[in-house]
Design a protein around this motif. Sequence first.
Motif, short mmCIF file in Angstrom:
data_model
loop_
_atom_site.label_atom_id
_atom_site.label_comp_id
_atom_site.label_asym_id
_atom_site.label_seq_id
_atom_site.Cartn_x
_atom_site.Cartn_y
_atom_site.Cartn_z
N SER A 45 0.88 -1.17 0.08
CA SER A 45 -0.02 -0.08 -0.03
C SER A 45 0.90 1.42 -0.06
CB SER A 45 -0.83 0.06 1.18
OG SER A 45 -1.24 1.16 1.43
N ARG A 47 -0.14 4.31 0.44
CA ARG A 47 -0.59 4.93 1.94
C ARG A 47 0.31 4.43 3.06
NH1 ARG A 47 -3.78 4.01 5.24
NH2 ARG A 47 -4.88 2.40 4.07
N GLU A 48 0.51 3.31 3.15
CA GLU A 48 0.96 2.75 4.34
C GLU A 48 2.62 2.74 4.05
OE1 GLU A 48 -0.12 -1.39 4.88
OE2 GLU A 48 -2.36 -0.83 4.76
N TYR A 124 -4.77 1.18 -4.48
CA TYR A 124 -3.33 1.59 -4.56
C TYR A 124 -3.07 2.45 -5.60
CZ TYR A 124 -2.81 -2.37 -1.10
OH TYR A 124 -2.66 -3.22 -0.15
N GLU A 127 -3.89 5.71 -4.36
CA GLU A 127 -2.86 6.13 -3.16
C GLU A 127 -1.69 6.60 -4.04
OE1 GLU A 127 -2.37 2.91 -0.51
OE2 GLU A 127 -4.31 2.77 0.04
#
Length: 195
Positions: A45, A47-48, A124, A127
């Motif tokens: 991800s 964002r992660e 994703y 993201e």
Amino acid sequence: MATTHLLYLHGFRSSPRSAKARQMAVRVAEEFPEVTWWCPQLPPSPREAAALIEGGIAGWPRGRMAVVGSSLGGYYATWVAERTGCRAVLLNPAVDPARDLAAHIGEQTAWHDPAEHFFFRPDYIDELRALHAGPITRPERYFAVIAKGDEVLDWREMTARYPGAAIRLLEGGDHAISDFDAHIGAVLDFLDLQR
């Protein structure tokens, strides 16, 4: 000011076990033992991954840190450099991963451990778009190593993404920059690591 903290960001499906990451880790440890080195395993991800990076460098001195990024890690490295003002080295950097990775939604295997799987989700892509850094500021902070023979990314697009930056354009070569040992000296020189 010399660099005291160095972040290395690997590419899509890659890991801290990549040849370039390992070569950098060894050289930094041997020649610049005072430098803080961090090469995290990035989650799929974006964002992660961004949250992990932000958390990991939160206490780092902005004027004395630098980032190296390969492929997708180069896209992330550009985002880091624009947010922090630090120096960045880009190794065949992804320019538009939202476009390029849309074809890779679904089950993926890790490059360095085919037994390890992850799922690249459709969200994703959004993201990735959210992490686009826009045009680079202060191009003198950037050094890109770009191979014309990259079989994954277009060298012309990579070069155009970093106008005014120092660029080492390799005739031939490949996406992995298999001859990275021939260029690591220039990378380390640009990073100006504290001895």
